[in-house]
Design a protein around this motif. Structure first.
Motif, PDB file in Angstrom:
ATOM      1  N   MET A   1       0.841  -1.187   0.000  1.00 12.25           N
ATOM      2  CA  MET A   1       0.000   0.000   0.000  1.00 12.25           C
ATOM      3  C   MET A   1       0.884   1.248   0.000  1.00 12.25           C
ATOM      4  SD  MET A   1      -2.962  -1.074   2.755  1.00 12.25           S
ATOM      5  CE  MET A   1      -4.083   0.236   2.263  1.00 12.25           C
ATOM      6  N   THR A   2       0.388   2.322  -0.590  1.00 11.77           N
ATOM      7  CA  THR A   2       1.137   3.565  -0.608  1.00 11.77           C
ATOM      8  C   THR A   2       0.871   4.355   0.664  1.00 11.77           C
ATOM      9  OG1 THR A   2      -0.623   4.864  -1.635  1.00 11.77           O
ATOM     10  CG2 THR A   2       0.861   3.645  -3.111  1.00 11.77           C
ATOM     11  N   THR A   3       1.722   5.335   0.922  1.00 13.64           N
ATOM     12  CA  THR A   3       1.504   6.217   2.069  1.00 13.64           C
ATOM     13  C   THR A   3       0.173   6.939   1.945  1.00 13.64           C
ATOM     14  OG1 THR A   3       3.892   6.519   2.325  1.00 13.64           O
ATOM     15  CG2 THR A   3       2.472   8.147   3.372  1.00 13.64           C
ATOM     16  N   THR A   4      -0.204   7.276   0.720  1.00 15.44           N
ATOM     17  CA  THR A   4      -1.508   7.925   0.492  1.00 15.44           C
ATOM     18  C   THR A   4      -2.641   7.009   0.935  1.00 15.44           C
ATOM     19  OG1 THR A   4      -0.623   9.191  -1.362  1.00 15.44           O
ATOM     20  CG2 THR A   4      -3.020   8.944  -1.250  1.00 15.44           C
ATOM     21  N   ASP A   5      -2.533   5.717   0.629  1.00 19.08           N
ATOM     22  CA  ASP A   5      -3.557   4.753   1.045  1.00 19.08           C
ATOM     23  C   ASP A   5      -3.657   4.691   2.570  1.00 19.08           C
ATOM     24  OD1 ASP A   5      -4.119   4.013  -1.602  1.00 19.08           O
ATOM     25  OD2 ASP A   5      -2.593   2.439  -1.580  1.00 19.08           O
ATOM     26  N   LEU A   6      -2.502   4.680   3.245  1.00 20.83           N
ATOM     27  CA  LEU A   6      -2.495   4.613   4.710  1.00 20.83           C
ATOM     28  C   LEU A   6      -3.146   5.851   5.301  1.00 20.83           C
ATOM     29  CD1 LEU A   6       1.104   3.215   5.406  1.00 20.83           C
ATOM     30  CD2 LEU A   6      -1.023   1.941   5.106  1.00 20.83           C
ATOM     31  N   PHE A   9      -6.927   5.682   4.863  1.00 22.43           N
ATOM     32  CA  PHE A   9      -7.518   4.755   5.831  1.00 22.43           C
ATOM     33  C   PHE A   9      -7.689   5.435   7.183  1.00 22.43           C
ATOM     34  CE2 PHE A   9      -6.838   1.582   9.217  1.00 22.43           C
ATOM     35  CZ  PHE A   9      -7.883   0.714   8.970  1.00 22.43           C
ATOM     36  N   ASP A  34       3.094  -0.177   6.908  1.00 20.18           N
ATOM     37  CA  ASP A  34       3.195  -1.013   5.712  1.00 20.18           C
ATOM     38  C   ASP A  34       4.653  -1.437   5.508  1.00 20.18           C
ATOM     39  OD1 ASP A  34       2.114  -2.291   3.434  1.00 20.18           O
ATOM     40  OD2 ASP A  34       2.827  -0.668   2.145  1.00 20.18           O
ATOM     41  N   GLN A 134      -5.211  -4.981   5.921  1.00 24.31           N
ATOM     42  CA  GLN A 134      -5.753  -5.416   4.635  1.00 24.31           C
ATOM     43  C   GLN A 134      -7.007  -6.270   4.775  1.00 24.31           C
ATOM     44  OE1 GLN A 134      -2.160  -7.091   2.816  1.00 24.31           O
ATOM     45  NE2 GLN A 134      -1.998  -5.250   1.560  1.00 24.31           N
ATOM     46  N   SER A 139     -12.965   2.034   6.872  1.00 25.39           N
ATOM     47  CA  SER A 139     -12.126   2.563   7.944  1.00 25.39           C
ATOM     48  C   SER A 139     -12.688   2.214   9.312  1.00 25.39           C
ATOM     49  CB  SER A 139     -11.994   4.085   7.802  1.00 25.39           C
ATOM     50  OG  SER A 139     -11.190   4.429   6.697  1.00 25.39           O
ATOM     51  N   THR A 198       0.711  -5.418   6.257  1.00 26.10           N
ATOM     52  CA  THR A 198       0.222  -4.064   6.546  1.00 26.10           C
ATOM     53  C   THR A 198      -0.611  -4.139   7.820  1.00 26.10           C
ATOM     54  OG1 THR A 198       0.092  -3.610   4.174  1.00 26.10           O
ATOM     55  CG2 THR A 198      -0.973  -2.041   5.644  1.00 26.10           C
TER      56      THR A 198
END
Length: 245
Positions: A1-6, A9, A34, A134, A139, A198
């Motif tokens: 996962m990208t930092t943006t995804d984290l 969330f 991640d 995951q 959220s 993750t």
């Protein structure tokens, strides 16, 4: 996962007003991590994690030498929080108290990620839970249950489904309850496993624990997770009462 995804969330996480009204001093530091490397199922805890657990066990014995576990300030605060929504802390102990009571005989060795966060929980004397991000559906939400929500658990050696009591404080996602009674028991669906890459951690705080102490615990957790993968990244967000200057 990208930092943006984290970040996305964590930005979706909600503490409902009914919970804030129950304990206005409540704060949670949410941590999404991640890049964790899977470990071999059934492998013994690595030497660094084992040493960390031993340090935590020693810290617990020192803390309990001064008096009963229920008189430790943060344990006592969580006992009061449990009473506020109708739970009996003598029967359903918050996760911090449960670990401290076990520490004298030895903390459990579960898997590397769980062992690390249990050690941080004991060393910093705050409830701390970890889950597989995951496996989440949407959220996280902290709310007071209606009683209709489902909680997947295990009973008599097999899978089981329970329902929280109406008014009980629970962590949920869009698929059901992930942790009952605020920080008492986590569900099976989102639990950490040796294959988790993750992870999502919840560090819980009530007064007299300060925001600085809360973030220090998160720093310690990140420091001990960083060696568990070649490219570990972590983002955090504090929810609940706004940080105090």
């Amino acid at each position: 996962m990208t930092t943006t995804d984290l970040h996305a969330f964590l930005e979706g996480a909600v503490v409902e007003e009914a919970v804030a009204a129950l304990r206005p001093d409540y704060r949670a530091l949410l941590l999404a991590v991640d890049g964790l490397q899977p470990e071999d199922a059934g492998a013994p805890t690595d030497p660094a994690t084992e040493a960390f657990l031993v340090d935590a066990e020693g810290s617990a014995r020192a803390a309990l030498a001064a008096g009963p576990v229920e008189e430790l300030p943060h344990v006592a605060a969580w006992r009061e929080a449990y009473r506020a929504f109708g739970a009996k802390p003598q029967r359903t102990r918050n996760s911090l108290e449960a670990l401290l009571r076990r520490a004298g005989a030895g903390l459990p060795r579960v898997n590397r990620l769980t062992d690390v966060y249990n050690a941080v929980s004991v060393l910093h004397q705050l409830p701390l839970g970890g889950e597989d991000l995951q496996r989440y559906v949407g959220s996280p939400q902290l709310r007071r249950a209606t009683g209709a929500e489902t909680f997947d658990t295990a009973a008599d050696g097999g899978p089981a489904v329970e329902h929280p009591e109406p008014g009980e404080v629970v962590w949920c996602d869009d698929a059901g309850v992930t942790c009952r009674r605020w920080n008492w028991r986590q569900g099976v669906r989102t639990r950490l496993t040796p294959s988790t890459t993750t992870a999502f951690f919840v560090l819980d705080a009530l007064d007299p624990l300060t925001d600085a102490q809360l973030h220090a615990a998160a720093d310690d957790l990140v420091e001990h997770l960083a060696p568990l993968g070649p490219d570990v990244s972590a983002v955090r967000r504090q929810v609940g009462r706004p940080p105090m200057n």
